[in-house]
Design an enzyme around this catalytic site. Structure first.
Site, PDB file in Angstrom:
ATOM      1  N   ASP A  59      -9.703  16.591 -22.609  1.00 14.52           N
ATOM      2  CA  ASP A  59      -9.149  16.443 -21.265  1.00 14.52           C
ATOM      3  C   ASP A  59      -8.204  17.572 -20.902  1.00 14.52           C
ATOM      4  O   ASP A  59      -8.110  17.975 -19.741  1.00 14.52           O
ATOM      5  CB  ASP A  59      -8.417  15.102 -21.137  1.00 14.52           C
ATOM      6  CG  ASP A  59      -9.374  13.965 -20.850  1.00 14.52           C
ATOM      7  OD1 ASP A  59     -10.583  14.137 -21.099  1.00 14.52           O
ATOM      8  OD2 ASP A  59      -8.924  12.910 -20.372  1.00 14.52           O
TER       9      ASP A  59
ATOM     10  N   CYS B 268     -10.380  11.222 -29.354  1.00 16.69           N
ATOM     11  CA  CYS B 268      -9.765  11.537 -28.064  1.00 16.69           C
ATOM     12  C   CYS B 268     -10.185  10.583 -26.955  1.00 16.69           C
ATOM     13  O   CYS B 268     -10.934   9.652 -27.163  1.00 16.69           O
ATOM     14  CB  CYS B 268     -10.006  12.993 -27.712  1.00 16.69           C
ATOM     15  SG  CYS B 268      -9.008  14.090 -28.779  1.00 16.69           S
ATOM     16  N   ASP B 269      -9.703  10.880 -25.748  1.00 16.87           N
ATOM     17  CA  ASP B 269      -9.527   9.906 -24.673  1.00 16.87           C
ATOM     18  C   ASP B 269     -10.691   8.945 -24.414  1.00 16.87           C
ATOM     19  O   ASP B 269     -10.539   7.743 -24.512  1.00 16.87           O
ATOM     20  CB  ASP B 269      -9.200  10.635 -23.376  1.00 16.87           C
ATOM     21  CG  ASP B 269      -7.854  11.337 -23.442  1.00 16.87           C
ATOM     22  OD1 ASP B 269      -7.479  11.779 -24.530  1.00 16.87           O
ATOM     23  OD2 ASP B 269      -7.195  11.448 -22.406  1.00 16.87           O
ATOM     24  N   LYS B 270     -11.854   9.453 -24.018  1.00 17.07           N
ATOM     25  CA  LYS B 270     -12.966   8.572 -23.646  1.00 17.07           C
ATOM     26  C   LYS B 270     -13.836   8.235 -24.845  1.00 17.07           C
ATOM     27  O   LYS B 270     -14.637   7.307 -24.810  1.00 17.07           O
ATOM     28  CB  LYS B 270     -13.835   9.219 -22.550  1.00 17.07           C
ATOM     29  CG  LYS B 270     -13.038   9.790 -21.391  1.00 17.07           C
ATOM     30  CD  LYS B 270     -12.039   8.809 -20.859  1.00 17.07           C
ATOM     31  CE  LYS B 270     -10.928   9.458 -20.075  1.00 17.07           C
ATOM     32  NZ  LYS B 270     -10.263  10.606 -20.663  1.00 17.07           N
TER      33      LYS B 270
ATOM     34  N   CYS C 239      -3.266  14.795 -29.026  1.00 17.03           N
ATOM     35  CA  CYS C 239      -1.951  15.287 -28.582  1.00 17.03           C
ATOM     36  C   CYS C 239      -0.841  14.313 -28.962  1.00 17.03           C
ATOM     37  O   CYS C 239      -1.012  13.093 -28.911  1.00 17.03           O
ATOM     38  CB  CYS C 239      -1.972  15.561 -27.096  1.00 17.03           C
ATOM     39  SG  CYS C 239      -3.122  16.887 -26.652  1.00 17.03           S
TER      40      CYS C 239
ATOM     41  N   GLU D  81      -8.144  13.072 -13.695  1.00 17.92           N
ATOM     42  CA  GLU D  81      -6.736  12.893 -14.025  1.00 17.92           C
ATOM     43  C   GLU D  81      -5.885  13.886 -13.226  1.00 17.92           C
ATOM     44  O   GLU D  81      -6.296  15.022 -13.000  1.00 17.92           O
ATOM     45  CB  GLU D  81      -6.486  13.110 -15.518  1.00 17.92           C
ATOM     46  CG  GLU D  81      -6.999  11.988 -16.372  1.00 17.92           C
ATOM     47  CD  GLU D  81      -6.644  12.154 -17.835  1.00 17.92           C
ATOM     48  OE1 GLU D  81      -6.711  11.146 -18.563  1.00 17.92           O
ATOM     49  OE2 GLU D  81      -6.321  13.282 -18.263  1.00 17.92           O
TER      50      GLU D  81
ATOM     51  N   SER E 227      -3.247  11.346 -16.550  1.00 20.67           N
ATOM     52  CA  SER E 227      -3.203  11.544 -17.985  1.00 20.67           C
ATOM     53  C   SER E 227      -2.085  10.699 -18.568  1.00 20.67           C
ATOM     54  O   SER E 227      -1.079  10.428 -17.905  1.00 20.67           O
ATOM     55  CB  SER E 227      -2.937  13.026 -18.280  1.00 20.67           C
ATOM     56  OG  SER E 227      -2.564  13.210 -19.631  1.00 20.67           O
TER      57      SER E 227
END
Length: 555
Positions: free
Chosen positions: A78, A119-121, A191, A442, A468
């Site tokens: 992202d 990570c995110d998704k 992160c 985002e 985010s």
């Protein structure tokens, strides 16, 4: 064994010939086939170490009597996708990941799975797939990045984006920004703050789908490799006990996860992903339930960007299990929920302690008596909107100001960096929702620019897009219905007075019902921004943010 469909009997001789082509021995074919879903790639910092995690998982599976077989899952970074067309391709990958993993797992008849996301998704996509496929499954993530250090202070990616805003405001030099650039992301891993990736990896523990430490052990610690080996061993125990994801992911465990979310102060994106995971088990999750849970759940952690602590600090303090122990002692969790250890949540957390009350506040001394997220409703968002309350300055919990209206993110960023946004304004960014984007980008660039220019405690931002986990301030996203389908956010005009009241969970514009109806009569849908490829198909199928932006399954 489920895999007998491709291994046993004379009719399966052609199938076995292809296993021989892979170099399999007959001994390996006698064992359960365990799919290892590796999200390793060389473009996402949180995934560059997953090859080592994958090898450790394979060893754990083999040590406990299984035959590990690796296949891939995609993932988007992202941070690298932020602020350009690439961000349209972030959220949409969640469903691609779920769908492609379903295809691979069922086509090859795996007996069990180990999911290796980070990570995110990637994390929610694989959780959705696990619930859908429903064979014994364990999750082990790649772990968080260590915090960076700039000028003697711990830093993370959010401070990098804010440094860019500070430079635009003349508050930071190019050399200072370069110092941030080279030092805020010092290691591999997701992160280092409580952003979306770490939020979802922590909530995987709360759901019961990951072992203790899944969300917090840093990526560069050798302990992470040991955890991966234990995950491989654990999946074989689950296989023998026939404990499956839908035995673990239940209405009760989802409510547990949302409770832990409130205590940790997780990303607003969890309010997209929790409903989507619930959808896979047939649970129609109402996002306004978050307010009820928030009312009884104190916010115990202020990790970056909400505060000065980082994932490594949470890990040293006892991790997610220490947080859950405090919540359980206060009777805020269902401790009878099953987990991937083969034991209940209560059994797992029985001996856990809070090792650092400065990182995990005690129940009688929380950051706030209410949870980290709030769902706001009103005449702008009849179906709801989401804000990370724990990352909002006290002075902005209630705010009233004139609307500054933008129909895309780029125009808003230009106005912010051009000094056209004043203290007291409410920035409105619309036509960035699931359909309108398409892809629900985002808004880290505009929120970081606002913070970096010193407006974080005087300017609010609302959008039908999303934020985010690195965003902070009065950033209100997921406004539903979105502008692209004629939601009220599409009817706001420049200068309208917008009222944000987070304690009372309301979001309104001071315009009469009659005037709103008059504006509605003149509103016309926009032409689709994208007419070819995956985004065009996604735009036709995606539901609203309050429904988790899941894809329609009935046509």
């Amino acid at each position: 064994m489920k895999s007998d469909a491709v291994k046993k009997g004379s009719a399966q001789a052609p199938h076995r010939s292809l296993f021989h082509a892979l170099g399999f021995t007959r001994e390996e074919m006698e064992r359960p086939l365990v799919g290892i879903v590796s999200s390793y790639n060389e473009i996402v910092p949180g995934h560059m170490n997953l090859d080592k995690i994958t090898e450790a998982v394979k060893l754990g599976v083999a040590m406990n009597g299984g035959t590990p077989v690796v296949f891939p899952a995609i993932a988007v970074c992202d941070g690298i996708a932020m602020g350009h067309i690439g961000m349209k391709y972030s959220l949409v990958t969640r469903d691609l990941i779920a769908d492609s993993t379903e295809c691979m797992a069922i086509a090859h008849q795996f007996d069990a799975l180990v999911m290796i996301p980070n990570c995110d998704k990637n994390v929610p996509g694989l959780l959705m797939a696990a619930a859908r496929i429903n064979v014994p499954t364990v999750f082990v993530s790649g772990g968080p990045m260590l915090a960076g250090h700039v000028k003697g202070k711990k830093r993370s990616l959010s401070s990098m984006f804010e440094a860019v805003g500070a430079q635009a405001a003349g508050k930071m030099t190019e050399e200072e920004v370069c110092d941030f650039e080279e030092h805020v992301c010092p290691t591999c891993g997701s992160c280092s703050g409580m952003y979306t990736a770490n939020s979802m990896n922590c909530l995987t523990e709360a759901l019961g789908m990951g072992l203790a430490g899944n969300g917090t052990i840093p990526a560069v610690y050798s302990e992470r490799l040991a955890l991966a080996k234990h995950a491989g061993m654990a999946v074989m125990d689950l296989y023998r006990k026939d404990i499956r994801p839908r035995d673990i992911i239940t209405k009760e465990s989802i409510i547990n996860a949302l409770t832990v979310d409130m205590a940790l102060g997780c990303s607003t994106n969890s309010m997209l992903h929790i409903p989507a995971i619930a959808h896979e088990i047939g649970y129609d999750f109402d996002i306004t339930m978050a307010n009820e849970i928030s009312e009884r759940t104190p916010n115990l952690c202020h990790l970056a960007p909400a505060g000065p602590t980082y994932m490594e600090d949470l890990n040293e303090a006892g991790g997610v299990h220490a947080v859950m122990k405090q919540l359980a002692d206060a009777h805020l969790l269902n401790t009878e929920c099953m987990t991937v250890t083969g034991k209940t949540l209560g059994e797992n957390i029985a001996g856990c302690i809070n090792k650092d009350p400065a990182v995990i506040r005690p129940m009688d001394d929380p950051y706030s008596k209410t949870g980290g997220l709030a769902v706001l409703t009103g005449n702008i968002a009849p179906d709801g909107s989401v804000v990370k309350r724990s990352a909002v300055a006290d002075s902005m919990l209630v705010h009233e100001g004139p609307a500054r209206v933008f129909d895309c993110e780029e125009n808003a960023i230009a106005a912010i960096k051009g000094g056209k946004i004043q203290p007291g304004d409410v920035v409105v960014i619309r036509y960035e929702g699931p359909k309108g984007g398409p892809g629900m980008r985002e808004m880290l660039n505009p929120t970081s620019a606002i913070a970096g220019m010193g407006l974080g405690e005087s300017v609010a931002l609302i959008t039908d897009g999303r934020f985010s986990g690195a965003s902070r301030g009065a950033s209100i996203g997921h406004v539903s219905p979105e502008a692209a389908v004629g939601g009220p956010i599409a009817l706001i005009e420049e200068g309208d007075i917008i009222c944000v009241d987070i304690p009372n969970t309301s979001l309104n514009v001071k315009v009469s019902d009659e005037e709103m109806e008059n504006r509605r009569s003149k509103w016309k849908p926009r032409e689709a921004k994208v007419t070819t490829g995956y985004l065009a198909r996604y735009e036709k199928l995606v539901t609203s943010g309050d429904k988790g932006a899941v894809l329609k399954s009935v046509f």
